[in-house]
Design a protein around this motif. Structure first.
Motif, mmCIF file in Angstrom:
data_model
loop_
_atom_site.group_PDB
_atom_site.id
_atom_site.type_symbol
_atom_site.label_atom_id
_atom_site.label_comp_id
_atom_site.label_asym_id
_atom_site.label_seq_id
_atom_site.Cartn_x
_atom_site.Cartn_y
_atom_site.Cartn_z
ATOM 1 N N GLY A 25 0.822 -1.210 0.000
ATOM 2 C CA GLY A 25 0.000 0.000 0.000
ATOM 3 C C GLY A 25 0.852 1.253 0.000
ATOM 4 O O GLY A 25 0.567 2.220 -0.730
ATOM 5 N N LEU A 26 1.923 1.263 0.794
ATOM 6 C CA LEU A 26 2.835 2.405 0.814
ATOM 7 C C LEU A 26 3.529 2.569 -0.537
ATOM 8 O O LEU A 26 3.705 3.691 -1.030
ATOM 9 N N SER A 27 3.925 1.455 -1.135
ATOM 10 C CA SER A 27 4.558 1.502 -2.462
ATOM 11 C C SER A 27 3.606 2.077 -3.495
ATOM 12 O O SER A 27 4.007 2.889 -4.344
ATOM 13 N N ARG A 28 2.340 1.677 -3.426
ATOM 14 C CA ARG A 28 1.349 2.180 -4.371
ATOM 15 C C ARG A 28 1.196 3.687 -4.241
ATOM 16 O O ARG A 28 1.129 4.416 -5.236
ATOM 17 N N HIS A 29 1.130 4.174 -3.011
ATOM 18 C CA HIS A 29 0.988 5.612 -2.788
ATOM 19 C C HIS A 29 2.182 6.386 -3.318
ATOM 20 O O HIS A 29 2.036 7.365 -4.066
ATOM 21 N N LEU A 30 3.389 5.958 -2.943
ATOM 22 C CA LEU A 30 4.585 6.694 -3.331
ATOM 23 C C LEU A 30 4.853 6.605 -4.830
ATOM 24 O O LEU A 30 5.247 7.592 -5.458
ATOM 25 N N ALA A 31 4.641 5.417 -5.413
ATOM 26 C CA ALA A 31 4.910 5.247 -6.844
ATOM 27 C C ALA A 31 3.908 5.988 -7.714
ATOM 28 O O ALA A 31 4.183 6.252 -8.888
ATOM 29 N N GLY A 211 8.340 10.761 5.169
ATOM 30 C CA GLY A 211 7.854 9.967 6.292
ATOM 31 C C GLY A 211 7.264 8.651 5.833
ATOM 32 O O GLY A 211 7.515 7.590 6.435
ATOM 33 N N TRP A 212 6.472 8.697 4.736
ATOM 34 C CA TRP A 212 5.911 7.467 4.185
ATOM 35 C C TRP A 212 7.011 6.579 3.627
ATOM 36 O O TRP A 212 6.935 5.347 3.709
ATOM 37 N N MET A 213 8.064 7.214 3.062
ATOM 38 C CA MET A 213 9.191 6.440 2.544
ATOM 39 C C MET A 213 9.909 5.706 3.676
ATOM 40 O O MET A 213 10.293 4.536 3.536
#
Length: 291
Positions: A25-31, A211-213
Protein backbone atom coordinates in the motif's frame (compact mmCIF):
# COMPACT_ATOMS: atom_id res chain seq x y z
CA UNK A 1 18.43 -22.02 15.78
CA UNK A 2 15.93 -24.23 13.93
CA UNK A 3 12.98 -25.30 16.06
CA UNK A 4 9.60 -26.84 15.35
CA UNK A 5 6.67 -24.72 16.49
CA UNK A 6 4.01 -24.73 13.79
CA UNK A 7 1.55 -22.56 15.71
CA UNK A 8 4.14 -19.82 16.22
CA UNK A 9 5.25 -20.19 12.60
CA UNK A 10 1.69 -19.69 11.36
CA UNK A 11 1.33 -16.60 13.53
CA UNK A 12 4.58 -15.18 12.19
CA UNK A 13 3.52 -15.90 8.59
CA UNK A 14 0.20 -14.10 9.13
CA UNK A 15 2.08 -11.14 10.60
CA UNK A 16 4.48 -11.24 7.65
CA UNK A 17 1.71 -11.14 5.07
CA UNK A 18 0.03 -8.23 6.86
CA UNK A 19 3.25 -6.21 6.98
CA UNK A 20 3.99 -6.93 3.32
CA UNK A 21 0.43 -5.86 2.38
CA UNK A 22 0.99 -2.56 4.21
CA UNK A 23 4.31 -2.24 2.38
CA UNK A 24 2.50 -2.70 -0.93
CA UNK A 25 0.00 0.00 0.00
CA UNK A 26 2.84 2.41 0.81
CA UNK A 27 4.56 1.50 -2.46
CA UNK A 28 1.35 2.18 -4.37
CA UNK A 29 0.99 5.61 -2.79
CA UNK A 30 4.59 6.69 -3.33
CA UNK A 31 4.91 5.25 -6.84
CA UNK A 32 1.78 7.12 -7.92
CA UNK A 33 3.57 10.38 -7.02
CA UNK A 34 7.23 9.65 -7.81
CA UNK A 35 9.40 7.62 -10.14
CA UNK A 36 9.01 3.90 -9.49
CA UNK A 37 12.73 3.22 -9.91
CA UNK A 38 13.62 5.87 -7.31
CA UNK A 39 11.15 4.46 -4.78
CA UNK A 40 12.45 0.90 -5.22
CA UNK A 41 16.07 2.14 -5.09
CA UNK A 42 15.64 3.86 -1.71
CA UNK A 43 13.81 0.81 -0.41
CA UNK A 44 16.73 -1.36 -1.52
CA UNK A 45 19.28 0.84 0.24
CA UNK A 46 17.63 0.08 3.57
CA UNK A 47 17.17 -3.55 2.61
CA UNK A 48 20.88 -3.84 1.78
CA UNK A 49 21.81 -2.46 5.21
CA UNK A 50 19.51 -5.06 6.79
CA UNK A 51 21.03 -7.82 4.65
CA UNK A 52 24.55 -6.86 5.72
CA UNK A 53 23.52 -6.98 9.39
CA UNK A 54 21.91 -10.40 8.95
CA UNK A 55 24.93 -11.68 7.01
CA UNK A 56 27.31 -10.67 9.79
CA UNK A 57 25.05 -12.29 12.40
CA UNK A 58 24.47 -15.54 10.50
CA UNK A 59 27.78 -16.09 8.71
CA UNK A 60 30.15 -14.30 11.10
CA UNK A 61 31.45 -11.80 8.55
CA UNK A 62 30.50 -10.14 5.28
CA UNK A 63 33.31 -12.00 3.49
CA UNK A 64 31.96 -15.34 4.71
CA UNK A 65 28.43 -14.45 3.65
CA UNK A 66 29.58 -13.36 0.18
CA UNK A 67 31.62 -16.53 -0.45
CA UNK A 68 30.04 -18.53 -3.28
CA UNK A 69 31.07 -20.75 -6.18
CA UNK A 70 28.20 -19.43 -8.32
CA UNK A 71 28.44 -15.61 -8.21
CA UNK A 72 26.89 -15.06 -11.65
CA UNK A 73 23.79 -17.05 -10.77
CA UNK A 74 23.51 -15.38 -7.36
CA UNK A 75 23.82 -11.91 -8.91
CA UNK A 76 21.23 -12.82 -11.54
CA UNK A 77 18.81 -13.82 -8.77
CA UNK A 78 19.24 -10.41 -7.18
CA UNK A 79 18.67 -8.59 -10.47
CA UNK A 80 15.63 -10.73 -11.21
CA UNK A 81 14.00 -9.92 -7.87
CA UNK A 82 14.72 -6.20 -8.22
CA UNK A 83 13.15 -6.16 -11.69
CA UNK A 84 10.14 -8.12 -10.41
CA UNK A 85 9.57 -5.60 -7.60
CA UNK A 86 9.71 -2.68 -10.05
CA UNK A 87 7.16 -4.33 -12.34
CA UNK A 88 4.86 -5.22 -9.45
CA UNK A 89 4.95 -1.71 -7.99
CA UNK A 90 4.13 -0.32 -11.43
CA UNK A 91 1.20 -2.76 -11.57
CA UNK A 92 -0.08 -1.41 -8.23
CA UNK A 93 -0.27 2.06 -9.76
CA UNK A 94 -1.84 0.99 -13.06
CA UNK A 95 -4.20 -1.77 -11.88
CA UNK A 96 -4.47 -1.31 -8.13
CA UNK A 97 -3.62 -3.67 -5.28
CA UNK A 98 -6.59 -6.00 -5.65
CA UNK A 99 -6.25 -7.04 -9.27
CA UNK A 100 -2.43 -7.08 -9.14
CA UNK A 101 -2.37 -9.42 -6.16
CA UNK A 102 -5.16 -11.57 -7.58
CA UNK A 103 -3.04 -12.32 -10.66
CA UNK A 104 0.27 -12.52 -8.77
CA UNK A 105 -1.21 -15.22 -6.52
CA UNK A 106 -0.55 -17.74 -9.31
CA UNK A 107 3.21 -17.75 -8.69
CA UNK A 108 3.21 -20.98 -6.57
CA UNK A 109 1.54 -22.70 -9.52
CA UNK A 110 4.30 -21.43 -11.79
CA UNK A 111 6.90 -22.73 -9.33
CA UNK A 112 5.26 -26.15 -9.42
CA UNK A 113 5.04 -26.14 -13.22
CA UNK A 114 8.68 -25.09 -13.69
CA UNK A 115 10.19 -27.23 -10.93
CA UNK A 116 10.45 -30.15 -13.38
CA UNK A 117 12.45 -28.52 -16.19
CA UNK A 118 14.49 -26.24 -13.87
CA UNK A 119 15.18 -28.51 -10.88
CA UNK A 120 14.37 -31.94 -12.27
CA UNK A 121 11.63 -32.52 -9.68
CA UNK A 122 8.68 -34.75 -10.44
CA UNK A 123 5.21 -33.23 -10.76
CA UNK A 124 2.31 -35.69 -10.54
CA UNK A 125 -0.96 -35.53 -12.42
CA UNK A 126 -2.84 -34.09 -9.42
CA UNK A 127 -0.55 -31.10 -9.23
CA UNK A 128 -0.68 -30.65 -13.01
CA UNK A 129 -4.46 -30.63 -12.74
CA UNK A 130 -4.30 -28.02 -9.96
CA UNK A 131 -1.93 -25.93 -12.08
CA UNK A 132 -4.38 -26.06 -14.98
CA UNK A 133 -7.30 -25.08 -12.74
CA UNK A 134 -5.26 -22.23 -11.32
CA UNK A 135 -4.57 -20.79 -14.72
CA UNK A 136 -8.27 -20.99 -15.54
CA UNK A 137 -8.65 -18.72 -12.51
CA UNK A 138 -6.08 -16.31 -13.96
CA UNK A 139 -8.05 -16.21 -17.22
CA UNK A 140 -11.23 -15.46 -15.26
CA UNK A 141 -9.45 -12.50 -13.67
CA UNK A 142 -7.93 -11.19 -16.91
CA UNK A 143 -11.05 -11.85 -19.03
CA UNK A 144 -9.30 -12.09 -22.40
CA UNK A 145 -11.85 -11.84 -25.16
CA UNK A 146 -14.37 -9.87 -23.08
CA UNK A 147 -14.32 -6.26 -24.19
CA UNK A 148 -10.94 -4.58 -24.47
CA UNK A 149 -8.12 -6.57 -22.89
CA UNK A 150 -5.80 -4.22 -20.98
CA UNK A 151 -2.14 -5.01 -21.73
CA UNK A 152 -1.32 -3.66 -18.25
CA UNK A 153 -3.01 -6.75 -16.82
CA UNK A 154 0.03 -8.71 -17.94
CA UNK A 155 2.29 -6.75 -15.57
CA UNK A 156 1.46 -8.77 -12.43
CA UNK A 157 1.55 -12.00 -14.43
CA UNK A 158 5.04 -11.13 -15.70
CA UNK A 159 6.03 -10.32 -12.11
CA UNK A 160 4.65 -13.69 -10.98
CA UNK A 161 6.71 -15.48 -13.64
CA UNK A 162 9.85 -13.64 -12.56
CA UNK A 163 9.23 -14.33 -8.87
CA UNK A 164 8.62 -18.00 -9.59
CA UNK A 165 11.92 -18.23 -11.46
CA UNK A 166 13.62 -16.37 -8.62
CA UNK A 167 12.22 -18.90 -6.14
CA UNK A 168 13.39 -21.85 -8.23
CA UNK A 169 16.87 -20.38 -8.65
CA UNK A 170 16.99 -19.80 -4.89
CA UNK A 171 16.31 -23.50 -4.34
CA UNK A 172 18.93 -24.36 -6.98
CA UNK A 173 21.74 -22.26 -5.46
CA UNK A 174 20.84 -23.59 -1.99
CA UNK A 175 22.41 -26.89 -3.05
CA UNK A 176 25.83 -25.24 -2.69
CA UNK A 177 25.29 -21.98 -0.75
CA UNK A 178 23.89 -21.15 2.67
CA UNK A 179 20.75 -19.10 3.23
CA UNK A 180 22.87 -16.22 4.54
CA UNK A 181 24.90 -16.20 1.31
CA UNK A 182 21.82 -16.18 -0.92
CA UNK A 183 20.19 -13.47 1.21
CA UNK A 184 23.36 -11.36 1.03
CA UNK A 185 23.61 -11.57 -2.75
CA UNK A 186 19.91 -10.84 -3.13
CA UNK A 187 20.16 -7.56 -1.25
CA UNK A 188 23.54 -6.33 -2.44
CA UNK A 189 23.17 -7.09 -6.16
CA UNK A 190 19.65 -5.70 -6.16
CA UNK A 191 20.73 -2.51 -4.38
CA UNK A 192 23.64 -2.03 -6.79
CA UNK A 193 21.42 -2.50 -9.84
CA UNK A 194 18.67 -0.21 -8.54
CA UNK A 195 21.22 2.50 -7.71
CA UNK A 196 22.51 2.42 -11.28
CA UNK A 197 19.04 2.97 -12.76
CA UNK A 198 17.21 4.71 -9.91
CA UNK A 199 19.47 7.76 -9.57
CA UNK A 200 18.50 8.82 -13.10
CA UNK A 201 14.89 9.09 -11.97
CA UNK A 202 15.56 11.05 -8.77
CA UNK A 203 12.83 13.54 -7.88
CA UNK A 204 12.49 15.89 -4.89
CA UNK A 205 10.16 14.43 -2.28
CA UNK A 206 7.96 16.34 0.16
CA UNK A 207 8.57 16.01 3.91
CA UNK A 208 5.36 14.01 4.54
CA UNK A 209 6.25 11.60 1.74
CA UNK A 210 9.72 11.12 3.21
CA UNK A 211 7.85 9.97 6.29
CA UNK A 212 5.91 7.47 4.19
CA UNK A 213 9.19 6.44 2.54
CA UNK A 214 10.69 5.76 5.97
CA UNK A 215 7.61 3.69 6.84
CA UNK A 216 8.05 1.74 3.60
CA UNK A 217 11.66 0.93 4.47
CA UNK A 218 10.73 -0.10 8.01
CA UNK A 219 7.92 -2.38 6.83
CA UNK A 220 10.25 -3.96 4.28
CA UNK A 221 12.87 -4.79 6.89
CA UNK A 222 10.24 -5.87 9.43
CA UNK A 223 8.51 -8.15 6.91
CA UNK A 224 11.73 -9.90 5.96
CA UNK A 225 12.76 -10.29 9.61
CA UNK A 226 9.37 -11.85 10.42
CA UNK A 227 9.72 -14.17 7.42
CA UNK A 228 13.18 -15.30 8.53
CA UNK A 229 11.89 -15.98 12.05
CA UNK A 230 8.91 -17.83 10.59
CA UNK A 231 11.13 -20.26 8.68
CA UNK A 232 13.38 -20.66 11.71
CA UNK A 233 10.57 -21.89 13.97
CA UNK A 234 8.47 -23.95 11.53
CA UNK A 235 8.72 -25.97 8.33
CA UNK A 236 8.15 -23.96 5.18
CA UNK A 237 5.61 -26.48 3.86
CA UNK A 238 3.49 -26.06 6.99
CA UNK A 239 3.27 -22.25 6.90
CA UNK A 240 3.46 -21.48 3.16
CA UNK A 241 -0.31 -21.82 2.48
CA UNK A 242 -0.90 -18.93 4.90
CA UNK A 243 1.18 -16.66 2.65
CA UNK A 244 -1.98 -16.32 0.54
CA UNK A 245 -3.43 -14.10 3.29
CA UNK A 246 -1.49 -11.24 1.74
CA UNK A 247 -4.18 -11.16 -0.97
CA UNK A 248 -7.14 -10.39 1.35
CA UNK A 249 -5.00 -8.00 3.43
CA UNK A 250 -4.01 -6.10 0.28
CA UNK A 251 -7.62 -6.18 -0.93
CA UNK A 252 -8.83 -4.53 2.29
CA UNK A 253 -6.20 -1.79 1.91
CA UNK A 254 -7.15 -1.32 -1.73
CA UNK A 255 -10.85 -1.08 -0.91
CA UNK A 256 -10.75 1.19 2.13
CA UNK A 257 -7.62 3.28 1.54
CA UNK A 258 -7.48 3.69 -2.22
CA UNK A 259 -11.16 3.29 -3.07
CA UNK A 260 -10.62 0.34 -5.40
CA UNK A 261 -13.53 -1.83 -6.51
CA UNK A 262 -13.60 -5.59 -6.09
CA UNK A 263 -15.05 -6.89 -9.36
CA UNK A 264 -16.95 -10.18 -9.25
CA UNK A 265 -14.76 -11.86 -11.86
CA UNK A 266 -11.62 -10.85 -9.93
CA UNK A 267 -12.98 -12.31 -6.68
CA UNK A 268 -14.05 -15.55 -8.38
CA UNK A 269 -10.80 -15.91 -10.30
CA UNK A 270 -8.70 -15.17 -7.22
CA UNK A 271 -10.63 -17.80 -5.27
CA UNK A 272 -9.88 -20.39 -7.96
CA UNK A 273 -6.19 -19.45 -8.06
CA UNK A 274 -5.80 -19.56 -4.28
CA UNK A 275 -7.65 -22.88 -3.95
CA UNK A 276 -5.46 -24.44 -6.65
CA UNK A 277 -2.32 -23.00 -5.08
CA UNK A 278 -3.14 -24.24 -1.58
CA UNK A 279 -3.88 -27.71 -2.98
CA UNK A 280 -0.53 -27.68 -4.80
CA UNK A 281 1.34 -26.70 -1.64
CA UNK A 282 -0.44 -29.31 0.49
CA UNK A 283 0.08 -31.99 -2.14
CA UNK A 284 3.78 -31.15 -2.33
CA UNK A 285 4.01 -31.40 1.45
CA UNK A 286 2.34 -34.83 1.39
CA UNK A 287 4.74 -36.07 -1.29
CA UNK A 288 7.74 -34.79 0.68
CA UNK A 289 6.53 -36.48 3.87
CA UNK A 290 5.96 -39.75 2.03
CA UNK A 291 9.45 -39.78 0.50
Amino acid sequence: MQTSNTRLGVGLMIATTFVFAVQDGLSRHLASEYNVLMIVMIRYWFFAAFVIAIAKAKAGSIRAAAATTQPVLQAFRGLLLAAEICIMVAAFVVLGLIESHAVFACYPLLVAALSGPVLGEGVGWRRWLAIGVGFVGVLVILQPGFGVFAPAAMLPFAAACMFALYGLLTRYVARADTTATSFFWTGISGAAAMTCVGLWGWEPMTAPDWGWMAALCVTGVTGHWLLIRCYEVAEASAVQPFAYLQLPFAAVIGLFVFGEVLETHVAVGAGIVVAAGVFTLLRNRRVQNAS
